[in-house]
Write an enzyme that holds these catalytic residues in place. Structure first.
Site, PDB file in Angstrom:
ATOM      1  N   SER A   1      -1.346  -1.658  10.444  1.00 24.86           N
ATOM      2  CA  SER A   1      -0.572  -2.535   9.571  1.00 24.86           C
ATOM      3  C   SER A   1      -0.671  -3.988  10.055  1.00 24.86           C
ATOM      4  O   SER A   1      -1.775  -4.524  10.140  1.00 24.86           O
ATOM      5  CB  SER A   1       0.871  -2.035   9.486  1.00 24.86           C
ATOM      6  OG  SER A   1       1.549  -2.637   8.416  1.00 24.86           O
TER       7      SER A   1
ATOM      8  N   ASP B   1      -1.491   4.369  -0.003  1.00 21.65           N
ATOM      9  CA  ASP B   1      -1.005   3.123   0.597  1.00 21.65           C
ATOM     10  C   ASP B   1      -1.250   1.950  -0.347  1.00 21.65           C
ATOM     11  O   ASP B   1      -2.352   1.805  -0.890  1.00 21.65           O
ATOM     12  CB  ASP B   1      -1.730   2.901   1.929  1.00 21.65           C
ATOM     13  CG  ASP B   1      -1.193   1.727   2.737  1.00 21.65           C
ATOM     14  OD1 ASP B   1      -0.217   1.081   2.296  1.00 21.65           O
ATOM     15  OD2 ASP B   1      -1.753   1.467   3.814  1.00 21.65           O
TER      16      ASP B   1
END
Length: 332
Positions: A175, A275
């Protein structure tokens, strides 16, 4: 070790919020609404037999890390690959000392048989970007300072001196941490590390990249500007030149350096099928391939999973095992 500033909500005036993550009060205190609790290092984790400890390597500014060492036989002489790891959390929550990161790195270190150095960089909004990048660069330079130094002094870590193989040095993150790994790989391509150490590989997982224009199936028009990913960058880096098209978040933004300058030999880009950042990861991988970069790049996707599922999952599901095994096979 640093810890987040927690504010009570009694009779305090809110200055701003970045929900559901953070609330900022007019007296300057910051309340983090998400993030897993802090946990201590473990001399011997009962599940994985991985050892961990904390080390402060910079006092001005204060930067520390949690180090992980797999269960090594006493008679083993072969040295281990090193992973310098940058945690996720939108640059503003989570910690190298938090439960989720600790559990995940125990799993990964055990499977991959690597030494890991998980960096406790300073968080926004108290410390806006580019401070996190600067802290992680200091950490990487500190790690590589062990390469050609047999002497143990107060700022040297014996696990790195005794067990670290600096010909197999990796950087990586998930991330926001994947974004940091990319940016440090670019910096390594332009500047030298201590001892002329080279980065063998970079692991860019579920990485936070964005820009002013949607790609693929991302929301269009005003809905795009309302996305958390769009608004986050201004929250963590309000002074960023070029705003959301700054090359640190948009590798194809105006004035961005060529990705052919990535300072590593191989790159693993990981995405998850559900995602919101998936298409940016695929796009980034394609950009690297098209840049003329001379290294090896691979895209690895786990379908049917969401953002950082391998960190959040309480159990080692088949997909978690699949993900960790792929990461481990990269770290050789």
């Amino acid at each position: 070790m640093t810890s987040p500033t927690i504010a009570t909500t009694t009779a305090k005036e809110i200055a701003s919020e970045f929900l559901p993550r953070i609330r900022i009060y007019k007296d300057g205190t910051v309340e983090r609404l998400l993030g897993s609790p802090y946990v201590p290092p473990s001399p011997h984790d009962p599940q994985t037999r991985v050892s961990s400890k904390d080390f402060t390597f910079s006092h001005n500014p204060n930067i520390s890390a949690r180090l992980y060492l797999p269960n090594v036989p006493q008679n083993q002489t072969q040295k281990l690959p090193i992973l310098v790891y940058f945690h996720g959390g939108a640059f503003c929550i989570e910690s190298a000392f938090s439960f989720l990161q600790h559990r995940y790195l125990n799993r990964l270190v055990s499977e991959a048989q690597v030494i890991a150095v998980s960096v406790e960089y300073r968080l926004a909004p108290e410390n806006p970007l580019p401070i996190a990048y600067e802290d992680c660069w200091v950490a990487l330079q500190w790690v590589t300072s062990h390469a050609n130094n047999e002497e143990l002094d107060d700022n040297k870590e014996p696990w790195l001196l005794n067990y670290g193989d600096f010909d197999r040095l990796y950087i990586g993150g998930d991330s926001a941490g994947g974004n940091i790994a990319h940016n440090l790989a670019m910096k390594v391509g332009a500047e030298s590390l201590f001892g002329a150490v080279k980065i063998l590989g970079a692991l860019v997982s579920h990485s936070y990249f964005w820009g002013s224009k949607p790609i693929g199936s991302e929301p269009k028009g005003e809905d795009f500007k309302k996305t958390m990913e769009y608004k986050l960058w201004d929250f963590v880096y309000p002074s960023a030149p070029g705003g959301i098209d700054n090359p640190m978040v948009n590798p194809a933004g105006e004035g961005a350096p060529s990705l052919a300058g990535l300072g590593c030999s191989k790159l693993l880009v990981c995405v998850a099928g559900k995602d919101q950042l998936r298409e940016r990861g695929v796009w980034y991988c394609d950009l690297v391939r098209e840049s003329g970069w001379k290294g090896e790049v691979e895209l690895f996707e786990v379908e049917g999973e969401d953002h950082c599922f391998h960190i959040f999952s309480e159990t080692e599901t088949e997909n978690v095992k699949k993900m960790i095994k792929r990461l481990a096979s990269f770290l050789v």
